[in-house]
Design a protein around this motif. Structure first.
Motif, PDB file in Angstrom:
ATOM      1  N   PHE A  90      11.942   4.769  93.736  1.00 56.40           N
ATOM      2  CA  PHE A  90      12.231   4.432  92.347  1.00 56.40           C
ATOM      3  C   PHE A  90      11.610   3.091  91.983  1.00 56.40           C
ATOM      4  CE2 PHE A  90      15.280   7.728  91.393  1.00 56.40           C
ATOM      5  CZ  PHE A  90      15.799   8.057  92.632  1.00 56.40           C
ATOM      6  N   PHE A 103      15.496   2.017  85.485  1.00 55.33           N
ATOM      7  CA  PHE A 103      14.784   2.763  86.519  1.00 55.33           C
ATOM      8  C   PHE A 103      13.873   3.828  85.936  1.00 55.33           C
ATOM      9  CE2 PHE A 103      16.702   1.543  90.566  1.00 55.33           C
ATOM     10  CZ  PHE A 103      17.865   0.915  90.171  1.00 55.33           C
ATOM     11  N   GLY A 104      12.873   4.184  86.722  1.00 59.89           N
ATOM     12  CA  GLY A 104      12.079   5.358  86.430  1.00 59.89           C
ATOM     13  C   GLY A 104      12.772   6.606  86.953  1.00 59.89           C
ATOM     14  N   THR A 105      12.114   7.744  86.787  1.00 56.81           N
ATOM     15  CA  THR A 105      12.712   9.029  87.147  1.00 56.81           C
ATOM     16  C   THR A 105      12.574   9.362  88.619  1.00 56.81           C
ATOM     17  OG1 THR A 105      10.669  10.047  86.404  1.00 56.81           O
ATOM     18  CG2 THR A 105      12.522  10.075  84.861  1.00 56.81           C
TER      19      THR A 105
ATOM     20  N   ARG B  37      23.061   8.886  87.983  1.00 52.42           N
ATOM     21  CA  ARG B  37      21.867   9.715  87.936  1.00 52.42           C
ATOM     22  C   ARG B  37      22.282  11.160  87.724  1.00 52.42           C
ATOM     23  NH1 ARG B  37      17.048  11.261  92.212  1.00 52.42           N
ATOM     24  NH2 ARG B  37      15.441  11.533  90.611  1.00 52.42           N
ATOM     25  N   LYS B  41      16.971  13.287  86.804  1.00 53.53           N
ATOM     26  CA  LYS B  41      16.568  12.323  85.777  1.00 53.53           C
ATOM     27  C   LYS B  41      16.626  10.890  86.327  1.00 53.53           C
ATOM     28  CE  LYS B  41      17.582  15.246  81.897  1.00 53.53           C
ATOM     29  NZ  LYS B  41      18.060  15.319  80.505  1.00 53.53           N
ATOM     30  N   GLU B  42      16.400   9.923  85.439  1.00 51.21           N
ATOM     31  CA  GLU B  42      16.379   8.546  85.906  1.00 51.21           C
ATOM     32  C   GLU B  42      17.785   8.048  86.188  1.00 51.21           C
ATOM     33  OE1 GLU B  42      15.821   9.527  82.854  1.00 51.21           O
ATOM     34  OE2 GLU B  42      16.163   7.956  81.358  1.00 51.21           O
ATOM     35  N   ILE B  43      17.854   6.987  86.972  1.00 51.52           N
ATOM     36  CA  ILE B  43      19.125   6.327  87.247  1.00 51.52           C
ATOM     37  C   ILE B  43      19.428   5.452  86.036  1.00 51.52           C
ATOM     38  CG2 ILE B  43      20.330   4.724  88.771  1.00 51.52           C
ATOM     39  CD1 ILE B  43      18.286   5.584  90.980  1.00 51.52           C
TER      40      ILE B  43
END
Lengths: 113, 115
Positions: A90, A103-105, B37, B41-43
């Motif tokens: 991440f 964060f990103g995915t 999360r 998908k994103e956190i």
């Protein structure tokens, strides 16, 4: 607003070959950028972070990342993949205007023999 | 030194029930964060405590979620009543200072499944 985009949801490499996980960011302020790794059934572990010092950041387990402002990128690299590197990675950003990491995915890294 | 500990590791509940997640931060860490999360998908950030005070709760999805940190030590996150879309992995993290200067340490997460 701040955001990060991880360009690949899955990356597969052979053991011993280089790893490249891509992350682009967007921020109106000077950012701090992070890479975290999550192994199965484990918590997120910090690999490395950039906080406006050296643009090339070295982390744990042989990983490094380069902050490129002109490209708004913070890609994660490793010269030679090991089976133990298989995990989810991440990218995250922090600008100090809010108290949170964004964060990103995530990118799932698969390492094959 | 013990890391961030979360209980339970997994929870399966029915829609409409109540669930309470617990987080024990690293001793001495004033900053405690909750993230979630949803599958694939994103956190996403939920909220941030400094000691017992909510510093930022802008990520809390709705009033079915209640977070507390009495005494500035451990924290709980209650979901009441749970809905199907609440399913996901809930992470807790703690840090000794701001994220620009100190590291956030994450727990292993609580996997919540609402059926």
């Amino acid at each position: 607003a701040q955001s990060v985009t991880q360009l690949d949801s899955h990356v597969s490499v052979s053991e011993g070959t280089p790893v490249l996980l891509r992350c682009n960011y967007s921020s109106s302020y000077s950012p701090s950028l992070f890479w975290y790794v999550q192994h199965p059934n484990k918590g997120l572990q910090l690999l490395l972070k950039y906080t406006s010092a050296a643009t090339l950041v070295k982390g744990i387990n042989g990983f490094e990342a380069e902050f490129k402002k002109s490209e708004t990128s913070f890609h994660l690299t490793k010269p030679s993949a090991h089976m133990s590197d298989a995990a989810e990675y991440f990218c995250a950003i922090y600008t100090g205007t809010a108290s949170k990491l964004t964060f990103g995915t995530g990118t799932r890294l698969q390492v094959t023999l | 030194e013990a890391g961030v500990t979360q209980f339970p590791s997994h929870s399966v509940i029915e829609k409409g029930q109540t669930v309470t997640l617990r987080c024990d931060p690293i001793s001495g860490h004033d900053n405690l964060y909750w993230y979630r999360r949803v599958m694939g998908k994103e956190i996403k950030f939920l909220l941030h405590f400094v000691k017992e005070s909510k510093q930022d709760e802008s990520g809390m999805p709705n009033n079915r979620f209640l977070a507390e940190r009495t005494g500035g030590t451990y924290s709980t996150l209650k979901v009441q009543p749970a809905e199907l879309e609440d399913s996901g992995v809930y992470f807790c993290a703690s840090s000794s200072g701001t994220l620009r200067h100190t590291e956030a340490f994450f727990g292993q997460g609580t996997r919540l499944t609402v059926v």
